[in-house]
Design a protein around this motif. Structure first.
Motif, mmCIF file in Angstrom:
data_model
loop_
_atom_site.group_PDB
_atom_site.id
_atom_site.type_symbol
_atom_site.label_atom_id
_atom_site.label_comp_id
_atom_site.label_asym_id
_atom_site.label_seq_id
_atom_site.Cartn_x
_atom_site.Cartn_y
_atom_site.Cartn_z
ATOM 1 N N LYS A 42 0.833 -1.219 0.000
ATOM 2 C CA LYS A 42 0.000 0.000 0.000
ATOM 3 C C LYS A 42 0.865 1.266 0.000
ATOM 4 O O LYS A 42 1.891 1.303 0.693
ATOM 5 C CB LYS A 42 -0.941 0.008 1.209
ATOM 6 C CG LYS A 42 -0.236 0.071 2.558
ATOM 7 C CD LYS A 42 -1.226 -0.126 3.691
ATOM 8 C CE LYS A 42 -0.528 0.049 5.034
ATOM 9 N NZ LYS A 42 -1.303 -0.541 6.138
ATOM 10 N N ASN A 63 -4.759 -2.161 1.053
ATOM 11 C CA ASN A 63 -5.888 -1.872 1.941
ATOM 12 C C ASN A 63 -6.861 -0.829 1.393
ATOM 13 O O ASN A 63 -7.843 -0.526 2.051
ATOM 14 C CB ASN A 63 -5.399 -1.455 3.331
ATOM 15 C CG ASN A 63 -4.788 -0.066 3.336
ATOM 16 O OD1 ASN A 63 -4.329 0.405 2.292
ATOM 17 N ND2 ASN A 63 -4.773 0.581 4.475
ATOM 18 N N VAL A 85 -6.767 -6.239 2.580
ATOM 19 C CA VAL A 85 -6.692 -6.267 4.046
ATOM 20 C C VAL A 85 -7.310 -5.036 4.709
ATOM 21 O O VAL A 85 -7.184 -4.860 5.916
ATOM 22 C CB VAL A 85 -5.224 -6.444 4.538
ATOM 23 C CG1 VAL A 85 -4.633 -7.751 4.043
ATOM 24 C CG2 VAL A 85 -4.337 -5.265 4.127
ATOM 25 N N GLY A 86 -7.982 -4.183 3.930
ATOM 26 C CA GLY A 86 -8.522 -2.947 4.502
ATOM 27 C C GLY A 86 -10.013 -3.017 4.756
ATOM 28 O O GLY A 86 -10.696 -3.959 4.347
ATOM 29 N N SER A 105 -10.532 -9.111 5.384
ATOM 30 C CA SER A 105 -11.183 -8.165 6.287
ATOM 31 C C SER A 105 -12.707 -8.324 6.300
ATOM 32 O O SER A 105 -13.422 -7.347 6.401
ATOM 33 C CB SER A 105 -10.787 -6.747 5.884
ATOM 34 O OG SER A 105 -10.857 -6.598 4.463
#
Ligand SMILES: *Cc1c(COP(=O)(O)O)cnc(C)c1O
Length: 241
Positions: A42, A63, A85-86, A105
């Motif tokens: 990121k 993310n 992953v965000g 997530s």
């Protein structure tokens, strides 16, 4: 910085992270292959992703869809597994499903429905991890996303039943506040406990994604199968505007 300098820098950083993971595995009596390194790219450009791929990195994470979608498109020729992953809004689900193979997530039922629909329409299977918030408040939600431990089973059942989705396991970010603040090892031990319980109902949900640049050793000691490393490989990120 020239390309050459950046390559040297990433090579050195990646080498140090590899060494840390190997040392942590040895200390825990675990084989090195037990732990998959995911590099969190990121805020860094597609050129860096390309260099990392040349160095053998195969798992990358992002993310924010706005940054990730164009980057993944620029790197579409590379055999990379993209992890998201965000915190994920349902209006971004369709875009994310276009490049991510794993969404780490997943933290609410509404998102499960949206991901399932998008995966089905795209004709691909999407891996899903439930994000566990060990700092969840009375509402059962974490400050940076995630569902409290009490909400994991219901969400996991929903993912397991949803067409187009595969339940991979659990993810957490070490809490900055609450009873686990500054106690990463205890937090990751707790996640591994929750994972053991989850696997009674879902034996294939073996992924435990925990540990970042500052605490990967704690995560490996606790039993993490995936560590998500940004800063230690790519450098300190400029603050988000
Ligand atoms: C940014 C990020 C990471 C990596 O953090 P570093 O401290 O830079 O290693 C890991 N997981 C998530 C969810 C992130 O957003």
């Amino acid at each position: 910085m020239t390309d050459r300098d950046r390559r040297a820098e990433l090579t050195a950083n990646l080498g140090r992270v590899e060494e840390r993971i190997a040392t942590a595995c040895r200390a825990a009596g675990r084989p090195r292959e037990d732990v998959t390194l995911i590099v969190v790219t990121k805020t860094y450009p597609a050129d860096d992703v390309r260099l990392l791929h040349e160095m053998g990195v195969r798992h990358v994470a992002e993310n924010r869809d706005q940054d990730a979608a164009p980057k993944a498109a620029e790197c579409a020729d590379l055999d990379l597994t993209w992890h998201f992953v965000g915190q994920l809004q349902t209006n971004k689900v369709r875009s994310v499903t276009g490049y991510a193979r794993v969404v780490q997530s997943v933290d609410r039922l509404k998102l499960v429905g949206a991901l399932s629909g998008a995966a089905e329409r795209a004709g691909r299977e999407l891996g899903c991890l439930i994000q566990v918030a060990l700092d969840a408040g009375a509402d059962g939600r974490g400050e940076r996303g995630g569902v409290g431990p009490d909400g994991v089973a219901e969400l996991a059942d929903a993912v397991a039943k949803a067409p187009g989705l595969a339940l991979g396991g659990l993810m957490t970010v070490a809490p900055l506040s609450g009873e686990y603040a500054g106690r990463q090892r205890a937090a990751f031990d707790r996640l591994v406990d929750i994972s053991a319980r989850l696997r009674e109902a879902h034996p294939a949900a073996t992924m435990v994604s925990a540990g970042m640049s500052a605490d990967l050793e704690d995560a490996v000691a606790a039993g993490a199968t995936h560590v998500r490393i940004g800063t230690a490989v790519l450098g300190r990120r400029p603050p988000l505007r």
